[in-house]
Design a protein around this motif. Structure first.
Motif, short mmCIF file in Angstrom:
data_model
loop_
_atom_site.label_atom_id
_atom_site.label_comp_id
_atom_site.label_asym_id
_atom_site.label_seq_id
_atom_site.Cartn_x
_atom_site.Cartn_y
_atom_site.Cartn_z
N ASN A 15 0.86 -1.18 0.00
CA ASN A 15 0.00 0.00 0.00
C ASN A 15 0.89 1.23 0.00
O ASN A 15 2.11 1.12 -0.14
CB ASN A 15 -0.92 -0.01 1.23
CG ASN A 15 -0.12 -0.17 2.53
OD1 ASN A 15 0.92 0.47 2.72
ND2 ASN A 15 -0.60 -0.99 3.43
N ARG A 16 0.31 2.41 0.10
CA ARG A 16 1.12 3.65 0.22
C ARG A 16 0.78 4.28 1.57
O ARG A 16 -0.32 4.83 1.72
CB ARG A 16 0.75 4.66 -0.87
CG ARG A 16 1.02 4.24 -2.24
CD ARG A 16 2.47 4.51 -2.68
NE ARG A 16 2.75 3.66 -3.82
CZ ARG A 16 2.29 3.89 -5.05
NH1 ARG A 16 1.59 4.99 -5.30
NH2 ARG A 16 2.53 3.04 -6.01
N PRO A 17 1.69 4.18 2.51
CA PRO A 17 1.39 4.73 3.85
C PRO A 17 0.99 6.20 3.79
O PRO A 17 1.60 6.99 3.08
CB PRO A 17 2.71 4.55 4.60
CG PRO A 17 3.35 3.37 3.94
CD PRO A 17 3.00 3.52 2.49
N ARG A 18 -0.03 6.54 4.53
CA ARG A 18 -0.57 7.90 4.52
C ARG A 18 0.24 8.80 5.45
O ARG A 18 0.96 8.32 6.34
CB ARG A 18 -2.03 7.90 4.97
CG ARG A 18 -2.21 7.54 6.45
CD ARG A 18 -3.66 7.24 6.77
NE ARG A 18 -4.13 6.04 6.10
CZ ARG A 18 -5.38 5.62 6.11
NH1 ARG A 18 -6.29 6.30 6.78
NH2 ARG A 18 -5.73 4.52 5.47
N TYR A 19 0.09 10.10 5.26
CA TYR A 19 0.68 11.08 6.16
C TYR A 19 -0.37 11.51 7.17
O TYR A 19 -1.56 11.53 6.87
CB TYR A 19 1.18 12.30 5.37
CG TYR A 19 2.42 11.99 4.58
CD1 TYR A 19 2.32 11.65 3.23
CD2 TYR A 19 3.68 11.98 5.18
CE1 TYR A 19 3.46 11.33 2.51
CE2 TYR A 19 4.81 11.66 4.46
CZ TYR A 19 4.70 11.34 3.12
OH TYR A 19 5.81 11.01 2.41
N PRO A 20 0.08 11.86 8.38
CA PRO A 20 -0.89 12.32 9.38
C PRO A 20 -1.58 13.62 8.94
O PRO A 20 -0.98 14.43 8.25
CB PRO A 20 -0.03 12.59 10.62
CG PRO A 20 1.27 11.93 10.37
CD PRO A 20 1.45 11.86 8.89
N THR A 21 -2.81 13.80 9.36
CA THR A 21 -3.48 15.08 9.14
C THR A 21 -3.22 15.97 10.35
O THR A 21 -2.93 15.47 11.44
CB THR A 21 -5.00 14.89 8.99
OG1 THR A 21 -5.49 14.31 10.22
CG2 THR A 21 -5.33 13.98 7.83
N LEU A 22 -3.38 17.25 10.16
CA LEU A 22 -3.10 18.18 11.26
C LEU A 22 -4.02 17.91 12.44
O LEU A 22 -3.58 17.90 13.60
CB LEU A 22 -3.25 19.63 10.77
CG LEU A 22 -3.03 20.69 11.85
CD1 LEU A 22 -1.63 20.58 12.46
CD2 LEU A 22 -3.25 22.09 11.28
N SER A 23 -5.28 17.67 12.15
CA SER A 23 -6.22 17.47 13.27
C SER A 23 -5.84 16.22 14.06
O SER A 23 -5.97 16.18 15.29
CB SER A 23 -7.67 17.37 12.75
OG SER A 23 -7.76 16.29 11.85
N ARG A 24 -5.37 15.20 13.34
CA ARG A 24 -4.98 13.97 14.01
C ARG A 24 -3.70 14.19 14.84
O ARG A 24 -3.57 13.62 15.92
CB ARG A 24 -4.77 12.88 12.96
CG ARG A 24 -4.70 11.48 13.49
CD ARG A 24 -6.03 10.92 13.90
NE ARG A 24 -5.84 9.67 14.62
CZ ARG A 24 -6.82 8.99 15.20
NH1 ARG A 24 -8.06 9.45 15.15
NH2 ARG A 24 -6.57 7.87 15.84
N VAL A 25 -2.82 15.00 14.33
CA VAL A 25 -1.59 15.31 15.07
C VAL A 25 -1.95 15.99 16.39
O VAL A 25 -1.41 15.65 17.45
CB VAL A 25 -0.64 16.21 14.23
CG1 VAL A 25 0.50 16.75 15.08
CG2 VAL A 25 -0.09 15.43 13.05
N LEU A 26 -2.89 16.93 16.34
CA LEU A 26 -3.30 17.63 17.55
C LEU A 26 -3.99 16.67 18.51
O LEU A 26 -3.77 16.73 19.73
CB LEU A 26 -4.22 18.80 17.19
CG LEU A 26 -3.57 19.87 16.31
CD1 LEU A 26 -4.60 20.91 15.85
CD2 LEU A 26 -2.43 20.56 17.06
#
Lengths: 344, 256
Positions: B185-196
């Motif tokens: 698969n292609r690993p996703r990048y975190p979203t800002l809201s998820r980081v917070l």
């Protein structure tokens, strides 16, 4: 009857021992001599293996064919159960398995069920200070480690063909005394039919071919320009294609991470889980040189490696090295070639 | 569905490596960066993709490692895991894969699926996943390159990668453990809201039991491979290197 010290699990393809199996046999015979062992037991599971087993017996080793419908096709649970009980019964101290997709599927479970040690992707073995030292690579090939086992049995997967002192001429013959012993006991491979409780937890569904079109140019190429993560981004892979066009009969290959990122299709991958190639010239561009990649290309006649890291593992196998920024180097090569008035 | 992803914190490839000759271990210097093992990132992504298809799926992450390893658990939470567990090992102790599996096992009970990468970039053993499946007594398939959940049957259809790009298909009864091959698969990048969100999460932390099993193998020494004595380096600036390179190729008679 002596309990064999070293057992070797082999794989058969198209009625012959596979190349990794032959290389594992060479490794195992070296291990047996390091241990001053007398026995090498070669096990070929799941096949009607008469021709390969005769080949092994004629070399002087004992060969055991494990046959039975339950062993065909390969089934992880059945093979683990059958082989662990077989090796436990025969008391092999070392079990050498080729480091292939089947090998790494089986080996750790065998080690666990035998209550023994496990070393993965061993490249060579030697005797030092009264101990048997196994050498393998770590940290993507940047480091090596010498290891010993503290308990036996020990299961070893053998990363074929990276042993620099493997005798290319073939398997070592056993010592004279053991040879007499083996010839007295057997005149052909023993066939051991084994029944195994069919595992209900895993059901094989068959084998499927690769999803992509084959890319045969790699196997036929005289020159392979191969690209690794060091290229930095997909857009610059055009430079590798430009480099390839400078040569007759060339092809573009790559390392696995380049495929994982979607920059090139998997049919271009060179390495342990990709293709094995042996071109006249292999130009490794931005490739660090992990053991998995080296396994696919180290038999190239001439290897030229370009990498900005002078410590990259690739330089251990390269004949020529260029420490430079990859894209700058490639542009300089193309500029030089254009200035010379050659074809682009 | 309850999925556990076993993640390892490994040294970033750019970091200088130190080894302690006396204690025969790889040390971590001040500049050491730890990141999520390349192959475990694919395992985490696969768990998240399954979670997107199967309702009521939770994805948890577990790491067995030194205190600094919590960085990869934070990353797992940022990327989409719901909960994270850290079994802490002392910084100077390096567990064998078997010791890691035995430490992790009690915390892996009760999951429908355990995923981990096919191997780690540092140790490159490929053992921890299979060992964990043995301790848990669940089926194991390695080098998985595709997965489909069959909810009604309580099974998964998986493809594992073999030589030459071929694939072996298996139907596996759950609970099961899969080791995941890169490129699935292609690993996703975190979203800002998820980081917070992740910043506010508590990682459950426990000391790892490091003495449950004596090591069965020993590393006698580490060493850097010899800088290939046979390799001839092309000297000079980039243009000079390029010229020498082309001369070698021409001498080999391979240039078009």
């Amino acid at each position: 009857m002596n309990s064999p010290v070293v057992a070797v699990l082999t794989e058969i393809s198209a009625g012959r021992l596979t190349t990794p199996s032959r290389q594992t046999l060479r490794f195992a015979s070296k291990l047996a001599s390091v241990l001053n062992g007398t026995g090498l037991m070669v096990v070929t599971p799941g096949e009607d293996a008469s021709p390969p087993s005769m080949e092994i017996v004629e070399a002087g080793w004992r060969c055991i064919v494990l046959s039975g419908d339950r062993l065909k096709p390969y089934h992880p649970e059945t093979w683990k159960a059958v082989l662990s009980s077989f090796f436990r019964e025969t008391g092999a101290a070392y079990v050498c398995i080729p480091h292939t997709s089947r090998g790494w599927d089986l080996a750790p479970s065998l080690a666990f069920r035998l209550g023994g040690a496990m070393i993965t992707a061993v490249e060579s073995v030697r005797r030092e200070g009264g101990q048997c030292i196994f050498t393998r690579s770590l940290y993507n090939g940047r480091l090596r480690a010498d290891m010993t086992v503290k308990v036996t049995p020990a299961v070893i997967t053998v990363l074929a063909g990276t042993d620099n002192d493997s005798t290319k001429s073939g398997m070592q013959r056993p010592g004279m005394e053991s040879e007499r012993l083996i010839h007295r006991l057997f005149t052909k491979g023993d066939t051991v039919p084994l029944s195994a409780a069919a595992s209900a937890r895993i059901r094989p569904l068959g084998t499927f071919p690769p999803q992509e079109e084959p890319y045969d140019d790699l196997q036929n190429a005289e020159v392979i320009c191969s690209v690794g993560r060091g290229i930095g981004r997909a857009d610059d892979i055009g430079l590798i294609h430009d480099l390839a066009r400078l040569f007759r009969k060339s092809a573009v290959g790559c390392t696995r991470p380049v495929c994982d990122a979607g920059w090139l299709p998997f049919n271009r991958q060179i390495g342990l889980t990709g293709k094995t190639v042996s071109p006249t010239l292999y130009i490794a561009c931005g490739i660090s040189g992990t053991p998995q990649h080296l396994a696919g290309m180290k038999d190239a006649r001439i290897i030229i490696a370009v990498n900005r890291d002078p410590r990259a593992a690739i330089f251990q196998v390269a004949h020529y090295g260029v420490v430079a920024d990859l894209c700058s180097f490639l542009r300089a090569v193309l500029a030089y070639r254009n200035a010379k008035g050659g074809k682009k | 569905m309850k999925i556990l992803v076993l993640i390892k914190a490994v040294t970033d490839v750019e970091t200088p490596l130190f080894f302690d000759v006396r204690r025969r271990c790889i040390g971590h210097g001040v500049e050491t960066l730890l990141k999520m093992n390349y192959y475990d990132a694919f395992a985490l992504e696969e768990a998240l993709l399954i979670g997107e298809k199967i309702p009521n799926t939770v994805v948890h992450a577990l790491t067995v490692g030194p205190p600094e390893a919590d960085a990869v658990l934070v990353r797992a939470l940022e990327t989409g895991a719901q909960k994270a567990f850290h079994l802490v090992t002392p910084s100077e102790v390096s567990l064998t894969p078997l010791q890691t599996a035995m430490a992790a096992a009690p915390h892996a009970v009760g999951y429908d699926l355990v995923l981990t990468g096919v191997m780690s970039e540092d140790g490159m053993h490929g053992q921890t996943g299979p060992f964990l499946s043995e301790v848990l007594r669940i089926p194991c398939v390695t080098a998985v390159i595709a997965t489909t959940v069959e909810t009604a049957a309580g099974t998964m259809i998986v493809e594992r990668e073999t030589e030459g790009g071929n694939r072996e298909g298996y139907e596996v009864l759950l609970p099961a453990l899969l080791t995941i091959q890169s490129g699935i698969n292609r690993p996703r990048y975190p979203t800002l809201s998820r980081v917070l969100w992740a910043r506010k999460q508590i990682i459950e932390t426990l000391p790892a039991p490091i003495n449950i099993e004596a090591p069965r193998e020993r590393i006698e020494r580490y060493y850097r491979p010899e800088r290939g004595g046979a390799c001839r380096f092309l000297e000079g600036n980039t243009e000079e290197q390029a010229q020498k390179f082309m001369e070698i190729c021409r001498d080999l008679g391979l240039v078009a």
